[in-house]
Design an enzyme around this catalytic site. Structure first.
Site, PDB file in Angstrom:
ATOM      1  N   SER A   1      -2.005  -9.114   1.578  1.00 28.88           N
ATOM      2  CA  SER A   1      -0.549  -9.183   1.650  1.00 28.88           C
ATOM      3  C   SER A   1       0.057  -8.317   0.558  1.00 28.88           C
ATOM      4  CB  SER A   1      -0.067 -10.622   1.472  1.00 28.88           C
ATOM      5  OG  SER A   1      -0.184 -11.028   0.118  1.00 28.88           O
ATOM      6  N   ASP A   2       1.266  -7.797   0.805  1.00 24.33           N
ATOM      7  CA  ASP A   2       2.030  -7.300  -0.323  1.00 24.33           C
ATOM      8  C   ASP A   2       2.467  -8.516  -1.122  1.00 24.33           C
ATOM      9  OD1 ASP A   2       3.323  -5.612  -2.087  1.00 24.33           O
ATOM     10  OD2 ASP A   2       4.292  -4.445  -0.525  1.00 24.33           O
ATOM     11  N   TRP A   3       2.857  -8.288  -2.365  1.00 20.64           N
ATOM     12  CA  TRP A   3       3.103  -9.396  -3.275  1.00 20.64           C
ATOM     13  C   TRP A   3       4.389 -10.142  -2.874  1.00 20.64           C
ATOM     14  CZ3 TRP A   3      -1.006  -6.997  -3.697  1.00 20.64           C
ATOM     15  CH2 TRP A   3      -1.959  -7.262  -4.666  1.00 20.64           C
TER      16      TRP A   3
END
Length: 732
Positions: A263-265
């Protein structure tokens, strides 16, 4: 003693040979990796497997100590390895040994049109990531340049899917040969920073497959990339990080991706969707709003305790979890559990040389009246270097891609290094304030005084070099926000006009990752588009300005004359930026030069455009035949002649268009290119090939690619707006 030394040398050589042979013998195939994974899965408890699917710190996930399974450590990229971040918050850890080589931004790499440099880039940055003991480098980025206001365009590879695809594959190979996973981002349709966390993108299947997915597909199928990062935005009402169509159907089923989706953060939003729709490793989530202060906050992630609860209650099958853990273990066998992983290197001269080569080869000369450039470094002249960007650090800032460079040569320093006989005077001219990621800080300078000093310096000089453009502050070329206007900020347009009144012998060097409006373009003698060039920025600029390096960069995206000439902006706010909930990609497949060509809207500077200090002629353009069938290769040959006074490199570009198509098409699309160095007075022959199948369009009526039969036109030139030869062919 001499005999002892001889035996010692022999012992070392034999030992190294044995070690090398053992390492080669220990290399394992994918089948063996899968067998090992199958033997490990039954040994793991449900809790241990779930723990491997989410973060334990800002940039790591836990291993399983009792089985010797290591943690996975990652770092932001892709222009260098980011400085070390604290365990639980976004502050820097204050290490003194995490300084790195800053490489040029990916816009610069794309503008080289040189896949060999992409490979060298990947190897070098991969070595630095390995030295820093990173298992995943979070990059490269291949989102398509749709609007010049996107704050993150500088991290990407331009507006053309073929160019981005061609450049990303060798970059991935270079990184991963170091036992470090590249993580291609941001999958997919993350083409603006404004409202990125929730904006819902509505785009046709055809534009999705033809424009926005090809570079990701190439990364998987040709680059064999080991990880991919999800994006923040939504696509058709579902967040892209756990999007059933993008992740399960396209990425993991159609493309057979066997790596890890990260995932992106903070881009994860739902446990069940994250579990079922393709996310493998969740990072950066603040699910309870108290991530930095709550004990065991990482257990509150969507793929943590809530996931575990659903598994125990039978709401989600354990096979779903096992697939995620299998992928994570496969990534480990490729990285931190690989037996033949190199040690890496950092901050060495070779890396600086690569950075300088990419920077100098990526600089694009766009205007050069009266042979303003190159400027002879052996003349005793006075040069006024004006502009904040001549001295401002441009490795820091920009968001997650900011860098902690060991050294950064500014343009002013680079010029002083090269122009020993010249008198160089500098005036700041304008001010932007300190670099900031998430807020704008007004400068404390006396702006009127800065302007006055710049005009005075210009009046005293033989030649003026204005270093302007953007920088990596919030609301410029920076993550987390888009630009708010197309023009140059901080009064630069007005300052250039005032400088021209006192000294007409002025050249502009723009530093940016985006196109800008240029109301002064017809009044300056020369224009050079440079990028964020990293550690060797100043030296690379001086190389090109002095003529030590003949410029050969080509624009990886179009520069419109005004913002509404850009396709996305021409349709109004529903197209960009949307209504804060949804946006519609109304230009469909007509992105960048496809739009300018098809709608006959002349750009300020075109995709693929870039001048040289010498002159090239492209002639004897030919194909082996004029009719082809579906499975054949089309090969175009051409002769490139250097008719000027400098050795130099030219990029031969091949575009193809379909006449009388049953669907709307762009006038032409890039299908091949080759960069060739030609000595002055000499000629070189190039051959560029592509498969006939690459001429297919995505047919929404059959949800598949469709190759139209009939007539096509091949366009060969050195820019999208400068075609030397057209050849008609047919597909039978």
């Amino acid at each position: 003693m001499k005999i002892l030394k001889t035996y010692l040398k022999l012992f070392i050589i034999v030992s190294l040979f044995i070690v090398s042979k053992n390492i080669q013998a220990q290399q394992i195939s994918n089948e063996e990796i899968n067998a090992k994974i199958d033997s490990i899965l039954p040994l793991l408890t449900l809790e241990e497997k779930v723990a491997m699917c989410h973060a334990q710190s800002k940039f790591s996930t836990p291993g399983v100590g009792r089985l010797g399974i290591p943690e996975v450590w990652m770092s932001d990229g892709p222009h260098g390895v980011r400085g070390e971040i604290n365990w639980d918050d976004w502050g820097y850890a204050g290490w003194t040994n995490d300084y790195i080589t800053a490489f040029p931004a990916l816009t610069c790499l794309a503008s080289t049109f040189n896949p060999d440099l992409a490979k060298a880039y990947g190897i070098s940055v991969g070595e630095e990531a390995r030295y820093r003991k990173k298992d995943i480098l979070l990059g490269p980025g291949v989102n398509i340049y749709r609007t010049p206001l996107n704050g993150r365009n500088f991290e990407y590879m331009g507006e053309d899917p073929f160019l981005a695809s061609t450049m990303v594959v060798p970059y991935i190979h270079g990184v991963q040969q170091n036992g470090v996973a590249a993580c291609v981002k941001h999958y997919a349709l993350n083409n603006q920073e404004l409202w990125r966390g929730h904006i819902n993108v509505e785009v046709s299947d055809r534009a999705l497959y033809e424009i926005y997915l090809p570079a990701f597909k190439a990364a998987v199928e040709e680059g064999n990339v080991w990880s991919i990062m999800g994006a923040y935005n939504q696509f058709r009402g579902q967040h892209t990080t756990h999007n059933e169509m993008l992740m399960n159907k396209i990425l993991k089923e159609d493309w057979a991706f066997d790596g890890v989706v990260v995932s992106d953060w903070g881009s994860t939003h739902n446990t069940k969707e994250a579990a079922l729709y393709g996310l493998d490793m969740e990072m950066g989530t603040g699910t309870d709003g108290l991530t930095t202060s709550t004990q065991n906050a990482y257990d509150y992630y969507y793929l943590a305790n809530p996931f575990l609860k659903m598994l125990k209650e039978g709401e989600i099958e354990e096979a779903v979890l096992d697939d995620k853990v299998s992928r994570i273990l496969r990534l480990m066998y490729r990285t931190n559990m690989s037996v033949n992983r190199p040690l890496g290197r950092i901050n060495n001269q070779e890396h600086l040389d690569v950075a300088r080569k990419i920077a100098s080869e990526g600089i694009v000369l766009l205007k050069n009246e009266n042979s303003f450039f190159p400027i002879n470094p052996n003349k005793e002249i006075t040069i006024a270097v004006i502009g904040e960007n001549a001295t401002k650090s441009l490795t820091i800032g920009g968001g997650s891609s900011e860098l902690k460079a060991k050294n950064e040569i500014s343009p002013l320093e680079g010029l002083k290094n090269r122009y020993k006989k010249a008198t160089i005077i500098h005036a700041k001219g304008y001010a932007s304030g300190p670099s900031q990621y998430a807020r704008v800080v007004e400068p404390t300078d006396d702006l009127e005084q800065l302007k006055k000093e710049a005009i005075e310096a210009a009046s005293k000089a033989d030649v003026v070099l204005f270093f302007g453009g953007l920088n990596k502050n919030h609301l410029q070329d920076c993550e987390g926000g888009d630009r708010q206007s197309f023009g140059l900020p901080f009064g630069q347009d007005e300052l250039i006009d005032e400088i021209l009144k006192v000294n007409a012998n002025t050249g502009v060097i723009l530093v940016s990752g985006n196109a800008v409006e240029m109301p002064w373009i017809h009044n300056v003698n020369a224009l050079m588009q440079t990028w964020y060039l990293g550690s060797e920025a100043g030296n690379a600029m001086a190389d090109v300005i002095s003529g030590d390096v003949n410029p050969s960069g080509k624009l990886p995206f179009s520069f419109p004359k005004k913002l509404t000439d850009n396709a996305a902006h021409s349709f109004g706010e529903n197209s960009y930026p949307g209504d804060s909930i949804t946006q519609y990609y109304k230009e469909d497949i007509l992105v960048g030069y496809r739009w300018h060509d098809t709608k006959k809207i002349k750009p300020l500077f075109a995709f693929g455009e870039g001048l040289s200090y010498t002159n090239f002629e492209i002639s004897k353009v030919a194909t082996a035949k004029k009719a082809y069938t579906e499975n054949e290769q089309i090969t175009i040959s051409a002769t490139v002649s250097n008719t000027g006074d400098f050795n130099g490199s030219e990029v031969v570009q091949v575009y193809v268009g379909k006449s009388k198509s049953k669907v709307e098409r762009a006038v032409k699309e890039l299908k091949g290119f080759q960069k060739v160095m030609v000595k002055k007075g000499e000629s070189e022959t190039v051959e560029i090939s592509f498969n006939v199948k690459n001429l297919a369009f995505y047919d929404e009526t059959i949800s598949d690619w469709n190759l139209e039969k009939g007539g096509y036109v091949i366009y060969v030139g050195n820019a999208s707006n400068h075609i030397s030869k057209e050849i008609k062919i047919s597909i039978q």
